[in-house]
Write an enzyme that holds these catalytic residues in place. Sequence first.
Site, PDB file in Angstrom:
ATOM      1  N   SER A   1      37.019  42.240  50.931  1.00 11.77           N
ATOM      2  CA  SER A   1      36.978  42.596  49.542  1.00 11.77           C
ATOM      3  C   SER A   1      36.588  41.429  48.624  1.00 11.77           C
ATOM      4  O   SER A   1      36.218  41.656  47.478  1.00 11.77           O
ATOM      5  CB  SER A   1      38.359  43.099  49.093  1.00 11.77           C
ATOM      6  OG  SER A   1      39.334  42.074  49.206  1.00 11.77           O
TER       7      SER A   1
ATOM      8  N   SER B   1      39.635  40.036  54.352  1.00  7.31           N
ATOM      9  CA  SER B   1      38.853  39.907  53.115  1.00  7.31           C
ATOM     10  C   SER B   1      38.470  38.494  52.712  1.00  7.31           C
ATOM     11  O   SER B   1      37.725  38.324  51.750  1.00  7.31           O
ATOM     12  CB  SER B   1      39.612  40.546  51.956  1.00  7.31           C
ATOM     13  OG  SER B   1      39.433  41.928  51.992  1.00  7.31           O
TER      14      SER B   1
ATOM     15  N   LYS C   1      39.117  34.902  42.213  1.00  3.00           N
ATOM     16  CA  LYS C   1      39.054  36.334  42.519  1.00  3.00           C
ATOM     17  C   LYS C   1      39.844  37.095  41.463  1.00  3.00           C
ATOM     18  O   LYS C   1      40.952  36.679  41.105  1.00  3.00           O
ATOM     19  CB  LYS C   1      39.632  36.586  43.917  1.00  3.00           C
ATOM     20  CG  LYS C   1      39.509  38.031  44.397  1.00  3.00           C
ATOM     21  CD  LYS C   1      40.067  38.204  45.815  1.00  3.00           C
ATOM     22  CE  LYS C   1      39.840  39.615  46.352  1.00  3.00           C
ATOM     23  NZ  LYS C   1      40.321  39.795  47.738  1.00  3.00           N
TER      24      LYS C   1
HETATM   25  N1  GLN Z   1      38.654  45.595  54.758  1.00  9.74           N
HETATM   26  C1  GLN Z   1      40.065  45.734  54.878  1.00  9.74           C
HETATM   27  C2  GLN Z   1      40.536  46.889  54.027  1.00  9.74           C
HETATM   28  O1  GLN Z   1      39.720  47.551  53.497  1.00  9.74           O
HETATM   29  C3  GLN Z   1      40.755  44.452  54.501  1.00  9.74           C
HETATM   30  C4  GLN Z   1      40.767  44.241  53.033  1.00  9.74           C
HETATM   31  C5  GLN Z   1      41.478  42.969  52.670  1.00  9.74           C
HETATM   32  O2  GLN Z   1      41.671  42.082  53.488  1.00  9.74           O
HETATM   33  N2  GLN Z   1      41.889  42.902  51.423  1.00  9.74           N
HETATM   34  O3  GLN Z   1      41.696  47.134  53.898  1.00  9.74           O
END
Ligand code: GLN
Length: 493
Positions: free
Chosen positions: A159, A183, A78
């Site tokens: 994400s 995410s 990532k």
């Molecule tokens: N979807 C969540 C956010 O937008 C979690 C994102 C994540 O876990 N990095 O914050």
Amino acid sequence: MHPTDFTLRGALEALNEGIITSEQLTRAHLDAIIALNPRINAYITVTEEAAMEAARASDRRRAEGVAGPLEGIPLAIKDLFCTAGTRTTAGSRILGNFVPPYESTVSANLLRDGAIFLGKANLDEFAMGSSNTTSAFGEVENPWKRGNDTETRLAPGGSSGGSAAAVAAHLALGATATDTGGSIRQPAAFCGIAGMKPTYGRCSRWGVVAFASSLDTPGPLARTVEDSAILLRSMAGHDPKDSTSANLPVPDFAAACARGVKGLRIGVPQEYRLPGMPDEIEALWQRGLDWLRAEGAETVEISLPHTKYALPCYYIVAPAEASSNLARYDGVRYGLRAEGDDLRDLYGRTRAAGFGAEVKRRIMIGTYVLSAGYYDAYYVKAQRIRALIKQDFDRAFRDVDAILTPATPSSAFALGDKQDDPVAMYLNDVFTVTANLAGIPGLAVPAGVDRLGLPLGLQVLGKSFDEETVFAVGAAVERSANFTGRPQVRAYA
Ligand code: GLN
């Protein structure tokens, strides 16, 4: 069999038996990336030459009898993990040309164990999002399609959408990811793969671009539960460079996958039954509980009464920490710089040009909830609620060994959906944010498909630092679900 069709475990065996070399395995994955990435955009950066060179070096090590536990295995990283000498963007224009001089601890651990890096996987900007549409490097397409509808392009989740799409489309044997509110687990569920968010502190955050430091948790994505267990063992471990890293031995997580669930007590939290949730998700949840009972587990209704406050609590704590963490991107030390009339103007222009809309929204919310006069009303209140959510789990885990819930309230939605409604987008994480607030491990397992043929996941939650039980339960769900579906969008027929 095509070399990209191996599981990670299978590839390790094939490498050991001399059926394939890392050079061949890596070449096959790079060819698949070259064929498919222009369409699905799972990778921001592909490090073709470095990967081939690393694969040849790995084959030489293996020939000399010094193979590490991940020797020769091609992975996606990532693009939030700093990689020495390889551009690390965090999906943002503001870090668009940032080449770190150091390696994150997690990626260094993977290299130590012999892994090959194919490139850097796409993500929502600074890991903020649930659809991988906020990336400055373009959206990622989920390789799954809705039945015969070959037109509609679906979101891979976020994400870690690039990591999940790469693994699902066989463009890597596994990937690193991070989970701040879901995410790892939500994109795993959307792409029909396994994703493990370990206990906070299990994997070092050192060298991972910070979003919300008290919630950020690195972890693996892979096509099977066992593969994710193998990866986690290499990624995890104490790191003196991260003050929140746990000084605990790293168990053999893969061995735990074979433990079975006989005699385990599995909690079923009534608060995870949402009004308006599709019947198919409720049905899948019940099927999951049936499978576990059939293998000798006992299921018990439990209550996690503060669940309904988890999302609002998360959307105060996470933006608050983000607004503080992102203050460092000022155009002076590294990354993008927009020239200004004076220092203040330079800051303003740099941040206006460098950050996208979702990141700006979070910075504004975070700054607001931390400001004098609102701090007690929002931030302190959210911290109190966070403690209550943690207490809910502590109480529940006095009685049960693990908890089973759906992973997401829906299957993958279309790219572009929910784009003008941030609150609808935030709802994606309704089942996942609780684990981050409490710091506990959570595993998403592909468990079935909906009526459109799209993957649905179940989530196993466990006690802090008891990933082994989580893997045991997840592997049991995986065995019973026997999920063999493959996405329609492929590099090879
Ligand atoms: N979807 C969540 C956010 O937008 C979690 C994102 C994540 O876990 N990095 O914050």
